[in-house]
Motif scaffolding. Sequence first.
Motif, PDB file in Angstrom:
ATOM      1  N   SER A  11     -23.899 100.350  30.330  1.00 25.54           N
ATOM      2  CA  SER A  11     -22.699 100.964  30.923  1.00 25.54           C
ATOM      3  C   SER A  11     -23.121 102.128  31.801  1.00 25.54           C
ATOM      4  CB  SER A  11     -21.743 101.458  29.838  1.00 25.54           C
ATOM      5  OG  SER A  11     -21.279 100.388  29.040  1.00 25.54           O
ATOM      6  N   SER A  44     -18.146 115.116  27.374  1.00 25.77           N
ATOM      7  CA  SER A  44     -17.857 113.873  26.680  1.00 25.77           C
ATOM      8  C   SER A  44     -16.354 113.666  26.531  1.00 25.77           C
ATOM      9  CB  SER A  44     -18.526 113.857  25.297  1.00 25.77           C
ATOM     10  OG  SER A  44     -17.992 114.878  24.473  1.00 25.77           O
ATOM     11  N   ASP A  58     -20.570  97.473  29.379  1.00 29.85           N
ATOM     12  CA  ASP A  58     -21.025  96.524  28.346  1.00 29.85           C
ATOM     13  C   ASP A  58     -21.630  95.256  28.938  1.00 29.85           C
ATOM     14  OD1 ASP A  58     -20.023  98.305  26.398  1.00 29.85           O
ATOM     15  OD2 ASP A  58     -18.025  97.440  26.601  1.00 29.85           O
ATOM     16  N   THR A  93     -25.227 105.399  31.393  1.00 28.11           N
ATOM     17  CA  THR A  93     -24.435 106.220  30.484  1.00 28.11           C
ATOM     18  C   THR A  93     -24.591 105.726  29.048  1.00 28.11           C
ATOM     19  OG1 THR A  93     -22.840 106.611  32.259  1.00 28.11           O
ATOM     20  CG2 THR A  93     -22.105 107.096  30.015  1.00 28.11           C
ATOM     21  N   GLY A  94     -24.725 104.428  28.900  1.00 25.68           N
ATOM     22  CA  GLY A  94     -24.895 103.841  27.578  1.00 25.68           C
ATOM     23  C   GLY A  94     -25.624 102.518  27.684  1.00 25.68           C
ATOM     24  N   ARG A  96     -28.978  99.773  26.715  1.00 25.29           N
ATOM     25  CA  ARG A  96     -30.439  99.769  26.653  1.00 25.29           C
ATOM     26  C   ARG A  96     -31.009  98.720  27.611  1.00 25.29           C
ATOM     27  NH1 ARG A  96     -34.493 101.121  22.993  1.00 25.29           N
ATOM     28  NH2 ARG A  96     -36.261  99.663  22.871  1.00 25.29           N
TER      29      ARG A  96
END
Length: 426
Positions: A11, A44, A58, A93-94, A96
Amino acid sequence: MNPIIKVTDLSKQYRIGVREVAYGTLRESVMSGLSAPFRRLRRSEAASDENSIWALQDVSFNVNPGEVVGIIGRNGAGKSTLLKILSRVTEPTGGRIELYGRVGSLLEVGTGFHPELTGRENVYLNASILGMARQEVEKKFDEIISFAEIEKFIDTPVKRYSSGMYLRLAFAVAAHLEPEILIVDEVLAVGDAAFQKKCLGKMGAVAKEGRTVLFVSHNMSAIRSLCSRTILMQQGRKTMDGETGQTVDRYLTDSIQDSSNEIDLDILPRPIAVDDTLRLQRLRIINGSGLPLVRAGEPLRFELEFRVNEPVTEVALGISVQSIDSVRILECRSSQDYGSIQALSPGNYRINCRIDQNVLSPGLYFLGVGARCESKHLDWIPEAMTFEVYSDATMTSLWLEDAKSCVRVPSEWTQPQTINEYAETT
């Protein structure tokens, strides 16, 4: 086989309107360090507000060694952001990412080039970034310069290069320094037609050597010819990942359902250098639906608007139709009807074309437009618009949905008749 690229729940969020902070005093730096935990908390909390957008959400997929994977989608779908993260230009941002190999990427013209250094120095600089020894580069150096076709300018600072020279050298470096993973964005669209063909050939050769290629493009013909597998991105999400033909068909069908029967040609790239004497501006399919749809068997009708900037003579305008596999099916020029247009003064013009014998089979097609002056191209856009020829219940007796040909023409057939010779022998 273990994947060479593993992407898991990737993401990326961007905040809109965030300013860069100016340099501060020592006291401000100390206070900034003390308040950092609280700022992170506020960031956040603010990350979900209306001042932020998700470029990726995602996204997960694996790529095996030697695969050539296409990535397609509309502008803003997240394709370039994905490649920038894979190339480690920006942080996610998120999620792997795992990369098991050296990455060579071409995301923008001149990516990784230092403008004050010469072409030769930038070749060695890029190689060192990839982790290559000088001896490895020297083995490939002549091949790189030959491919880029800039032998005369190799010792000139790249800040004096044209965009085409930048592109040729940047691609040559990315493709020839033997990265295990080659990442190429739509940057190839700025090259001329001959160079695009040369680059696609090189990427095909790279793939045959067993290296992995990720290729973002709006050129569906290139995606089809080069990629065995394609990922479709929509609004930052992966919506399809499969065989290239099926994925491209899904993308084109979705594009048609959400698009109009006319397009602004001014915003489209041209594959070759064009003359500013005449500029194609707008193309419209004349129908009543407002969508780029034509019923099978009904006439094809087009309206083309263009602007003339300087007096021009012996002009011909043309419409072409090609399949999504880049097969040129038909071409119609104004000169075939009434000869070339003898003279056009500066101004805005509109011209219509009607093709009564629409023999196109149901399916998706590219509509191209062009203008010539004697033996010279004035303007040309080979894939200006995607449109669909469809059939309905009233056409099923002639236009069979399962036929695979590009065109179908009416024909007369007799009823089966018994052959006497055959009857006697049996």
